[in-house]
Design an enzyme around this catalytic site. Structure first.
Site, PDB file in Angstrom:
ATOM      1  N   CYS A 119       0.825  -1.225   0.000  1.00 23.15           N
ATOM      2  CA  CYS A 119       0.000   0.000   0.000  1.00 23.15           C
ATOM      3  C   CYS A 119       0.854   1.269   0.000  1.00 23.15           C
ATOM      4  O   CYS A 119       0.333   2.359  -0.171  1.00 23.15           O
ATOM      5  CB  CYS A 119      -0.921   0.010   1.214  1.00 23.15           C
ATOM      6  N   HIS A 259      -2.599   7.004   3.883  1.00 20.11           N
ATOM      7  CA  HIS A 259      -3.187   5.793   3.286  1.00 20.11           C
ATOM      8  C   HIS A 259      -4.489   5.484   4.017  1.00 20.11           C
ATOM      9  O   HIS A 259      -4.557   5.548   5.243  1.00 20.11           O
ATOM     10  CB  HIS A 259      -2.192   4.640   3.421  1.00 20.11           C
ATOM     11  N   ASN A 289     -10.274   0.294   1.614  1.00 21.97           N
ATOM     12  CA  ASN A 289      -8.826   0.312   1.428  1.00 21.97           C
ATOM     13  C   ASN A 289      -8.507  -0.083  -0.017  1.00 21.97           C
ATOM     14  O   ASN A 289      -8.771  -1.207  -0.417  1.00 21.97           O
ATOM     15  CB  ASN A 289      -8.196  -0.674   2.425  1.00 21.97           C
TER      16      ASN A 289
HETATM   17  O1  UT7 Z   1      -3.403  -1.323   3.970  1.00 22.88           O
HETATM   18  C1  UT7 Z   1      -2.688  -2.122   4.833  1.00 22.88           C
HETATM   19  C2  UT7 Z   1      -3.461  -3.342   5.071  1.00 22.88           C
HETATM   20  N1  UT7 Z   1      -4.355  -3.467   6.125  1.00 22.88           N
HETATM   21  C3  UT7 Z   1      -4.603  -2.681   7.195  1.00 22.88           C
HETATM   22  O2  UT7 Z   1      -4.085  -1.632   7.337  1.00 22.88           O
HETATM   23  C4  UT7 Z   1      -5.502  -3.192   8.247  1.00 22.88           C
HETATM   24  C5  UT7 Z   1      -5.061  -2.787   9.621  1.00 22.88           C
HETATM   25  N2  UT7 Z   1      -5.890  -3.404  10.638  1.00 22.88           N
HETATM   26  C6  UT7 Z   1      -7.164  -3.034  10.883  1.00 22.88           C
HETATM   27  O3  UT7 Z   1      -7.684  -2.128  10.260  1.00 22.88           O
HETATM   28  C7  UT7 Z   1      -7.919  -3.724  11.986  1.00 22.88           C
HETATM   29  O4  UT7 Z   1      -7.021  -4.557  12.675  1.00 22.88           O
HETATM   30  C8  UT7 Z   1      -9.131  -4.569  11.472  1.00 22.88           C
HETATM   31  C9  UT7 Z   1     -10.228  -3.643  11.020  1.00 22.88           C
HETATM   32  C10 UT7 Z   1      -8.699  -5.469  10.337  1.00 22.88           C
HETATM   33  C11 UT7 Z   1      -9.671  -5.428  12.600  1.00 22.88           C
HETATM   34  O5  UT7 Z   1      -9.987  -4.614  13.718  1.00 22.88           O
HETATM   35  P1  UT7 Z   1      -9.500  -5.047  15.172  1.00 22.88           P
HETATM   36  O6  UT7 Z   1     -10.053  -4.047  16.088  1.00 22.88           O
HETATM   37  O7  UT7 Z   1      -8.015  -5.203  15.119  1.00 22.88           O
HETATM   38  O8  UT7 Z   1     -10.259  -6.404  15.373  1.00 22.88           O
HETATM   39  P2  UT7 Z   1      -9.677  -7.864  15.642  1.00 22.88           P
HETATM   40  O9  UT7 Z   1      -9.000  -8.381  14.397  1.00 22.88           O
HETATM   41  O10 UT7 Z   1      -8.892  -7.856  16.904  1.00 22.88           O
HETATM   42  O11 UT7 Z   1     -11.013  -8.667  15.849  1.00 22.88           O
HETATM   43  C12 UT7 Z   1     -11.914  -8.337  16.920  1.00 22.88           C
HETATM   44  C13 UT7 Z   1     -13.108  -9.268  16.816  1.00 22.88           C
HETATM   45  C14 UT7 Z   1     -12.734 -10.738  16.638  1.00 22.88           C
HETATM   46  O12 UT7 Z   1     -13.663 -11.484  17.383  1.00 22.88           O
HETATM   47  P3  UT7 Z   1     -13.242 -12.104  18.818  1.00 22.88           P
HETATM   48  O13 UT7 Z   1     -12.071 -13.002  18.525  1.00 22.88           O
HETATM   49  O14 UT7 Z   1     -12.872 -10.925  19.664  1.00 22.88           O
HETATM   50  O15 UT7 Z   1     -14.488 -12.820  19.249  1.00 22.88           O
HETATM   51  C15 UT7 Z   1     -12.966 -10.997  15.180  1.00 22.88           C
HETATM   52  O16 UT7 Z   1     -13.303 -12.334  14.894  1.00 22.88           O
HETATM   53  O17 UT7 Z   1     -13.884  -8.931  15.685  1.00 22.88           O
HETATM   54  C16 UT7 Z   1     -14.141 -10.100  14.896  1.00 22.88           C
HETATM   55  N3  UT7 Z   1     -14.283  -9.721  13.507  1.00 22.88           N
HETATM   56  C17 UT7 Z   1     -15.439  -9.362  12.940  1.00 22.88           C
HETATM   57  N4  UT7 Z   1     -16.684  -9.277  13.439  1.00 22.88           N
HETATM   58  C18 UT7 Z   1     -17.671  -8.868  12.614  1.00 22.88           C
HETATM   59  C19 UT7 Z   1     -13.299  -9.628  12.570  1.00 22.88           C
HETATM   60  N5  UT7 Z   1     -13.826  -9.233  11.401  1.00 22.88           N
HETATM   61  C20 UT7 Z   1     -15.157  -9.058  11.598  1.00 22.88           C
HETATM   62  C21 UT7 Z   1     -16.214  -8.650  10.786  1.00 22.88           C
HETATM   63  N6  UT7 Z   1     -17.452  -8.561  11.326  1.00 22.88           N
HETATM   64  N7  UT7 Z   1     -16.046  -8.314   9.485  1.00 22.88           N
END
Ligand code: UT7
Length: 339
Positions: A119, A259, A289
């Site tokens: 990215c 970004h 994104n």
């Molecule tokens: O461009 C460069 C590439 N990518 C990025 O920059 C992404 C950077 N990271 C992020 O933006 C965030 O980490 C995410 C948006 C991807 C995830 O947010 P988070 O606050 O870090 O959530 P998490 O991965 O810690 O997940 C929290 C919970 C999990 O459930 P449990 O284990 O706490 O029960 C996930 O399973 O949210 C759950 N979860 C979802 N729930 C509903 C993950 N994706 C989803 C979803 N809908 N789409």
């Protein structure tokens, strides 16, 4: 590296953008995977994203964005002698999408290559173009970030499929008066973090086979929280360093274009930099994104919205797969600054 005072410089002469017509909303995604509009909006800031048609490739969006950038720069395609396309989703592994784009635009046998820095691709590409133009070796560079990420999105993985969209952004880079245009840059990488964001198969490490397809290895794999932590730190550090190298301090920055990966990353990095949100460009709600397209798309949109004026100091900051990071500060050109 800062540009040397008194030495010729290079800057952006014009910008353009392109997005596919089809829109996929959070409500649409609720019907596809176990997610909710509320989760997506609060955790990422995304409300909808634009999705390419089945026959639309990275070069198609790049072409539309480039035509617009050339028109806004008042530069003919035949004058372009350098084309760089930043992408992780080229039309094909080879030949380079930049070659296909240059041919379609009618450029006259320019130097053309793709650049892959996740990215951060556009920030890398514009830095390379600036060096090649400021040296006098090239006169008119076309720098494009173009992605069809939805082609490598696993629509069964809720942790990633809600995040990505398709788009392109383009900039024409030409020579300019010293002290204007691109003032500084910071680029870096840490390959030790390569496994937190990748597409495992389809390259020379793991060629395409029935097993790799079955195991869904031709899609984006990401440890979101690891990327998140890295992003806030890398953006803050590279933005601060780039601003200092430009001889500026944070109050001199008129517009911050990060970004667009997550609204929480954007606001956290702005806070870390001490920049008020009215100086931050955020369009993630509309596009999600779009990887290397996100910064030039946001820049072109800000320019169209009248948020960019001659003399403004603009800070571009990216991070992504690699892991990579990069920042550049540029002073927006007046027509009289062109050389
Ligand atoms: O461009 C460069 C590439 N990518 C990025 O920059 C992404 C950077 N990271 C992020 O933006 C965030 O980490 C995410 C948006 C991807 C995830 O947010 P988070 O606050 O870090 O959530 P998490 O991965 O810690 O997940 C929290 C919970 C999990 O459930 P449990 O284990 O706490 O029960 C996930 O399973 O949210 C759950 N979860 C979802 N729930 C509903 C993950 N994706 C989803 C979803 N809908 N789409």
């Amino acid at each position: 590296m800062e540009t040397t005072p008194g030495m010729p410089s290079a800057g952006i002469w014009g910008v353009g953008r392109a997005v596919p017509a089809r829109v996929l909303t959070n409500a649409d995604l609720e019907a596809m995977v176990d997610t909710t509009d509320e989760w997506i909006r609060t955790r990422t800031g995304i409300e909808r994203r634009h999705i390419a048609a089945p026959d639309e490739a990275a070069s198609d969006l790049a072409y539309r964005a480039s035509r617009q950038a050339l028109e806004n720069a008042d530069v003919a395609a035949e004058e372009v002698d350098l084309v760089i396309v930043a992408t992780v989703t080229p039309d094909m592994l080879f030949p380079a999408t930049a070659c296909l784009l240059a041919d379609r635009l009618g450029a006259n046998k320019p130097a053309a290559f793709d650049l892959e820095a996740g990215c951060t691709g556009f920030v890398y590409a514009i830095t390379v173009a600036e060096k090649m133009v400021a040296s006098g070796a090239y006169r008119r560079a076309l720098v494009v970030g173009s992605e069809i990420l939805t082609r490598i999105t696993d629509w069964e993985d809720r942790a990633t499929c809600v995040l990505f969209g398709d788009a392109a952004g383009a900039a024409v880079v030409g020579p300019c008066r010293a002290g204007t245009g691109i003032l500084s840059h910071v680029l870096g990488s840490d390959g030790a973090g390569g496994d937190v964001l990748n597409m495992p198969a389809g390259g020379s490490r793991m060629g395409t086979s029935e097993e790799t397809v079955r195991d869904r290895l031709h899609y984006i794999h990401m440890s979101g929280s690891d990327v998140f932590k890295f992003a806030v730190r890398a953006m803050g550090n590279s933005a601060t360093e780039s601003t200092q190298r430009a001889g500026l301090d944070r109050d001199d920055i008129d517009l911050y274009i990060p970004h667009q990966a997550n609204h929480r990353i954007i606001t956290a990095s702005a806070k870390r930099l001490g920049l008020p949100l009215d100086r931050v460009v955020m369009n993630i709600q509309e596009y999600g994104n779009t990887s290397s397209a996100s910064i030039p798309l946001a820049l072109a949109e800000a320019w169209e919205d009248g948020r960019v004026a001659a003399g403004d100091n603009i800070l571009l900051v990216g991070f992504g797969a690699g892991l990579t990071w990069g920042a550049t500060v540029l002073r927006w050109l007046d027509d009289g600054d062109r050389r």
